[in-house]
Design a protein around this motif. Structure first.
Motif, mmCIF file in Angstrom:
data_model
loop_
_atom_site.group_PDB
_atom_site.id
_atom_site.type_symbol
_atom_site.label_atom_id
_atom_site.label_comp_id
_atom_site.label_asym_id
_atom_site.label_seq_id
_atom_site.Cartn_x
_atom_site.Cartn_y
_atom_site.Cartn_z
ATOM 1 N N GLN A 22 0.847 -1.190 0.000
ATOM 2 C CA GLN A 22 0.000 0.000 0.000
ATOM 3 C C GLN A 22 0.883 1.240 0.000
ATOM 4 O OE1 GLN A 22 -2.834 0.124 3.173
ATOM 5 N NE2 GLN A 22 -3.695 2.077 2.562
ATOM 6 N N VAL A 23 0.529 2.186 -0.860
ATOM 7 C CA VAL A 23 1.314 3.411 -0.954
ATOM 8 C C VAL A 23 1.124 4.235 0.309
ATOM 9 C CG1 VAL A 23 1.625 5.565 -2.210
ATOM 10 C CG2 VAL A 23 1.127 3.447 -3.456
ATOM 11 N N GLN A 24 2.223 4.777 0.815
ATOM 12 C CA GLN A 24 2.161 5.651 1.973
ATOM 13 C C GLN A 24 2.710 7.024 1.636
ATOM 14 O OE1 GLN A 24 4.292 3.500 5.064
ATOM 15 N NE2 GLN A 24 2.356 2.838 5.972
ATOM 16 N N LEU A 25 2.026 8.037 2.143
ATOM 17 C CA LEU A 25 2.497 9.414 2.009
ATOM 18 C C LEU A 25 2.811 9.929 3.406
ATOM 19 C CD1 LEU A 25 -0.095 10.889 -0.524
ATOM 20 C CD2 LEU A 25 2.138 9.901 -1.009
ATOM 21 N N VAL A 26 3.978 10.508 3.585
ATOM 22 C CA VAL A 26 4.406 10.991 4.892
ATOM 23 C C VAL A 26 4.823 12.446 4.772
ATOM 24 C CG1 VAL A 26 5.991 10.704 6.820
ATOM 25 C CG2 VAL A 26 5.174 8.689 5.555
ATOM 26 N N GLU A 27 4.095 13.311 5.497
ATOM 27 C CA GLU A 27 4.419 14.735 5.482
ATOM 28 C C GLU A 27 5.411 15.065 6.588
ATOM 29 O OE1 GLU A 27 -0.135 14.621 4.590
ATOM 30 O OE2 GLU A 27 1.284 13.618 5.941
ATOM 31 N N ASP B 234 -2.166 22.716 -6.185
ATOM 32 C CA ASP B 234 -2.033 21.417 -6.839
ATOM 33 C C ASP B 234 -1.139 21.503 -8.063
ATOM 34 O OD1 ASP B 234 -5.455 21.377 -8.191
ATOM 35 O OD2 ASP B 234 -3.707 22.598 -8.711
ATOM 36 N N ILE B 235 -0.650 20.341 -8.439
ATOM 37 C CA ILE B 235 0.108 20.173 -9.676
ATOM 38 C C ILE B 235 -0.613 19.118 -10.491
ATOM 39 C CG2 ILE B 235 2.279 19.532 -10.759
ATOM 40 C CD1 ILE B 235 3.749 20.346 -8.312
ATOM 41 N N HIS B 236 -1.012 19.480 -11.700
ATOM 42 C CA HIS B 236 -1.704 18.544 -12.554
ATOM 43 C C HIS B 236 -0.697 17.640 -13.250
ATOM 44 C CE1 HIS B 236 -5.781 20.383 -12.192
ATOM 45 N NE2 HIS B 236 -5.024 21.315 -11.639
ATOM 46 N N THR B 237 -1.231 16.665 -13.970
ATOM 47 C CA THR B 237 -0.414 15.586 -14.521
ATOM 48 C C THR B 237 0.829 16.078 -15.262
ATOM 49 O OG1 THR B 237 -2.368 14.208 -14.719
ATOM 50 C CG2 THR B 237 -0.438 13.556 -16.003
ATOM 51 N N TYR B 238 0.663 17.101 -16.091
ATOM 52 C CA TYR B 238 1.788 17.566 -16.910
ATOM 53 C C TYR B 238 2.416 18.841 -16.383
ATOM 54 C CZ TYR B 238 0.527 13.838 -20.024
ATOM 55 O OH TYR B 238 0.279 12.586 -20.536
ATOM 56 N N GLY B 239 2.170 19.144 -15.093
ATOM 57 C CA GLY B 239 2.934 20.200 -14.444
ATOM 58 C C GLY B 239 2.221 21.513 -14.193
ATOM 59 N N CYS C 227 -0.956 16.025 2.378
ATOM 60 C CA CYS C 227 -0.472 15.698 1.048
ATOM 61 C C CYS C 227 -1.479 14.764 0.388
ATOM 62 C CB CYS C 227 0.888 15.018 1.200
ATOM 63 S SG CYS C 227 1.613 14.397 -0.313
ATOM 64 N N PHE C 228 -1.695 14.940 -0.910
ATOM 65 C CA PHE C 228 -2.680 14.125 -1.641
ATOM 66 C C PHE C 228 -2.123 13.776 -3.016
ATOM 67 C CE2 PHE C 228 -6.791 12.691 -2.999
ATOM 68 C CZ PHE C 228 -6.880 13.045 -4.337
ATOM 69 N N ALA C 229 -2.440 12.559 -3.456
ATOM 70 C CA ALA C 229 -2.094 12.147 -4.816
ATOM 71 C C ALA C 229 -3.191 11.241 -5.356
ATOM 72 C CB ALA C 229 -0.747 11.423 -4.829
ATOM 73 N N ARG C 230 -3.453 11.372 -6.627
ATOM 74 C CA ARG C 230 -4.424 10.509 -7.286
ATOM 75 C C ARG C 230 -3.752 9.869 -8.496
ATOM 76 N NH1 ARG C 230 -8.583 13.832 -7.923
ATOM 77 N NH2 ARG C 230 -7.968 14.504 -10.011
ATOM 78 N N SER C 231 -3.706 8.554 -8.485
ATOM 79 C CA SER C 231 -3.050 7.820 -9.556
ATOM 80 C C SER C 231 -3.884 6.619 -9.943
ATOM 81 C CB SER C 231 -1.656 7.373 -9.086
ATOM 82 O OG SER C 231 -1.009 6.602 -10.058
ATOM 83 N N SER C 232 -4.153 6.488 -11.232
ATOM 84 C CA SER C 232 -4.952 5.367 -11.745
ATOM 85 C C SER C 232 -6.269 5.244 -11.000
ATOM 86 C CB SER C 232 -4.156 4.055 -11.621
ATOM 87 O OG SER C 232 -2.965 4.143 -12.353
ATOM 88 N N GLY C 233 -6.862 6.390 -10.695
ATOM 89 C CA GLY C 233 -8.158 6.397 -10.039
ATOM 90 C C GLY C 233 -8.134 6.157 -8.551
ATOM 91 N N THR C 234 -6.987 5.921 -7.994
ATOM 92 C CA THR C 234 -6.875 5.676 -6.556
ATOM 93 C C THR C 234 -6.361 6.921 -5.852
ATOM 94 O OG1 THR C 234 -6.410 3.339 -6.933
ATOM 95 C CG2 THR C 234 -5.832 4.224 -4.768
ATOM 96 N N LEU D 244 5.056 7.669 -7.015
ATOM 97 C CA LEU D 244 3.679 8.108 -7.143
ATOM 98 C C LEU D 244 3.555 9.471 -7.799
ATOM 99 C CD1 LEU D 244 0.777 7.323 -6.353
ATOM 100 C CD2 LEU D 244 1.125 8.546 -4.219
ATOM 101 N N PHE D 245 4.639 10.233 -7.802
ATOM 102 C CA PHE D 245 4.538 11.626 -8.222
ATOM 103 C C PHE D 245 4.952 11.857 -9.673
ATOM 104 C CE2 PHE D 245 3.092 12.409 -4.278
ATOM 105 C CZ PHE D 245 4.000 12.555 -3.236
ATOM 106 N N THR D 246 4.991 10.793 -10.447
ATOM 107 C CA THR D 246 5.332 10.940 -11.855
ATOM 108 C C THR D 246 4.053 10.980 -12.663
ATOM 109 O OG1 THR D 246 7.384 9.711 -11.543
ATOM 110 C CG2 THR D 246 6.578 9.953 -13.795
#
Length: 115
Positions: free
Chosen positions: A1-6, A50-55, A95-102, A28-30
């Motif tokens: 499971q992906v973990q994000l740590v601030e 936020d930063i969108h997919t292409y920057g 911190c938040f990230a959305r990748s492949s719908g997750t 996760l941040f690519t």
């Protein structure tokens, strides 16, 4: 499971600066959607930047010109540089990230701006 740590939160005087960092356990941040949110006591969680997919980046009006979001995909880190902090910036920052719908959330780091 992906973990994000601030990290990087703390107590700072008005006008001061802090740099928040968020580390991911995977790449996760690519080319993903990444963001910083915050939640003040008694208020709803709100999007800060936020930063969108292409920057492309966007900012809440309340932080424009003071905060800068950036990411280092090679190091799996997301940053939020916060300058000229105000008491109303006091909140828990997530911190938040959305990748492949997750969606992935960090546990949050407290930022307190007070004299």
């Amino acid at each position: 499971q992906v973990q994000l740590v601030e990290s990087g939160g703390g107590l700072v005087q008005p006008g001061g600066s802090l740099r928040l960092s968020c580390s991911a356990s995977e790449h996760l941040f690519t080319r993903t959607y990444t963001a910083w949110y915050r939640q003040a006591q008694g208020k709803q969680r709100e999007l800060v930047a936020d930063i969108h997919t292409y920057g492309h980046t966007t900012y809440a009006e309340s932080v424009k010109g003071r905060f800068t979001i950036s990411r280092d995909s090679a190091k799996n880190t997301l940053h939020l540089q916060m300058n000229n902090l105000k008491p109303e910036d006091t909140a828990v920052y997530f911190c938040f990230a959305r990748s492949s719908g997750t969606e992935h959330w960090g546990q949050g780091t407290q930022v307190t701006v007070s004299s």
